[in-house]
Design an enzyme around this catalytic site. Structure first.
Site, mmCIF file in Angstrom:
data_model
loop_
_atom_site.group_PDB
_atom_site.id
_atom_site.type_symbol
_atom_site.label_atom_id
_atom_site.label_comp_id
_atom_site.label_asym_id
_atom_site.label_seq_id
_atom_site.Cartn_x
_atom_site.Cartn_y
_atom_site.Cartn_z
ATOM 1 C CE LYS B 59 1.019 1.282 -10.151
ATOM 2 N NZ LYS B 59 1.469 0.657 -8.894
ATOM 3 C CB SER B 314 -6.331 3.520 -11.222
ATOM 4 O OG SER B 314 -6.679 2.218 -11.630
#
Lengths: 329, 329
Positions: B59, B314
């Site tokens: 992110k 991720s």
């Protein structure tokens, strides 16, 4: 201090030869950094992640160098070791790559995941009692029966040279280092690292990190001779071995200081590795972080100007239940 | 399928611009491989470890691109978001690097470690109820009061371009890839990755991995329109968002298939990440591994020739208690 092969079990040449020999087999492990851990420690830390090495620990470097140093005839008879775990898995994997048998004497109290690694990598497990005596007797028996060669986990020139290849990589990845902190047990890793590091940069400092409950290396440095302990008591199960006759002179002459930490400090470092660095280490593997965060290191004025510190995260083979049980305490 | 900026929210140019913009701020995360996981999966897997990214997740790429895209006047008023966690921490950190305020609306049920990350990175936490409605109302209130700008976690051109930079790196690190598996939630990551990957190599396959308990993207692909769900139920708390109007056309046109897995498969993949790969991932972060190991992927003849597979790990922000509780089941 002259760094000659006549005097020590390895040197920069033997370490560079090892690198050429094993380079196509090993992982070049990454170096991670974390601003959060820099802030906590007050230094710039460079984590060499040998827990990502094949077999889950730096041990594969030395094992690979030993196995691929053998002549074909000797190799065909296989290799033997008695080990607390990571060396056993590493030797199994190296032997598998060469297509030769690996006979692994494993004490009955070895961590489950480490035994599973041996089996996964094709090693033949031969159980012994937990005592070092039983392990050695069993290994001798296997040697006689098979004609295989013993590859000691640390007191072996080929092992020391192999482990030293890690320092060559680390210097390429983080040339700015002015200190390296290395876990110490039998001394194979730190011997190779210290020889390589001091040969390349004589002003670099090499520190050992050791559990207080197995502080034989610190006692040895203080006494000027190898000290062994009647028993050890630490969560860092990979750091319970004692120095050998090949590793001791190198530790004596090239390790600048030994930082001892207690199990609570090891557990806190392990928590930081999981939660901040996102690296799954074993207790023995994170002791370098515990050392750099310890009061004894922070408050030591001799080391206050060492700000670019390489930390070896040496292995990651641990039953997760052990991790969690210790973090909950 | 023409890949033009008129039609989609980003393209290879905007992703390359993002890379130039954020390159000095982000970590170039390593790609790990494991012979053991290759053997288990029957493919060659390349794990792009975005859990090692700053803030503990991919992110930060998008957040950084968004924050550093702002003009000085707008930036000075700060940024706002409502987020399930990783975007919030990432935006806080990006804002801190630019020296501007970040106002983070956090639902009361957010995982503790994610909230701690927001605070650690200097974000100002503003609590809301757990519903999306309460989060949006609270965010709107903050926007009015501060003049700050909303940075949506995924439905934002700058975010999509920023996340796409990960694919540029991955192609440099593992150019042999013939497929990439990406977690899907709101679709920001997979949109950026798919646009970058298909622009560079039109024959590459891009697969989304999605929890069965939050399979809105799979339903959307099947229906040909955005489908939202009345509720979601999965351990992968980061994958509960629904596609947005900017991400949906990209997912519709460039994602080759969506592989859904259940929570048991996610937990098993998480165990393998910790025990074999030695990487501390969160449940949402390891779903790509769960997908490649799933029967639905293994048995799909259309994908049997895809053997060089990039898997995006991720993120790694998870309370370790959650990991251990789930692994014990």
């Amino acid at each position: 201090m002259e760094l000659s092969r006549e005097k020590y079990a390895a040197d920069l040449s033997s370490i560079r030869e090892a690198q050429v020999r094993i380079n196509s087999f090993i992982h070049r492990t990454p170096v991670l950094t974390s601003e959060s851990l820099n802030a906590i420690s007050g230094r710039r830390l460079f984590f060499k992640c040998e827990c990502f090495q094949k077999g889950g620990a730096f041990k594969f470097r030395g094992a690979c160098n030993a196995v691929f140093s053998l002549g074909d005839d000797q190799a065909a008879k296989g290799v033997v070791t008695h080990s607390s775990g990571n060396h056993a898995a590493a030797l199994s994997l190296a032997a598998k790559l060469r297509g030769i048998p690996a006979y692994i004497v494993v004490p009955k109290n070895a961590p489950k995941c480490k035994v599973e690694n041996v089996i996964r990598y094709g090693g033949q497990v031969i159980w012994s009692e937990a005592t070092m005596q039983s392990r050695e007797i069993t290994a001798t028996k296997v040697l006689k029966e098979t004609g295989a060669i013993l590859v000691h986990p640390y007191n072996d020139e080929r092992i020391i040279s192999g482990q030293g290849t890690m320092a060559l990589e680390l210097f390429e990845q983080a040339p700015q280092l002015d200190a390296i902190i290395v876990p110490i047990s039998g001394g194979g890793l730190i011997s190779g690292v210290a020889l390589a590091a001091k040969s390349i940069n004589p002003s670099i400092r090499v520190f050992a990190a050791e559990p207080k409950g197995a502080n034989d290396a610190a006692q040895s440095k203080a006494a000027g001779r190898i000290v062994t302990l009647p028993e050890t008591n630490t969560i860092a199960d990979g750091l319970r071995a004692f120095l050998g006759e090949l590793t001791w002179p190198i530790v004596r002459d090239f390790v600048d200081d030994i930082i001892t930490v207690d199990d609570m400090e090891i557990i806190e470092a392990m928590r930081l590795c999981y939660e901040v660095l996102k690296v799954a280490v074993e207790p023995s593997g994170c002791i370098g972080l515990a050392a750099v965060l310890s009061d004894s290191f922070r408050n030591n004025h001799a080391w206050k100007d060492h700000n670019q510190i390489g930390i070896i995260l040496s292995g990651g083979n641990v039953d997760l239940g052990v991790v969690w049980d210790s973090l909950r305490k």
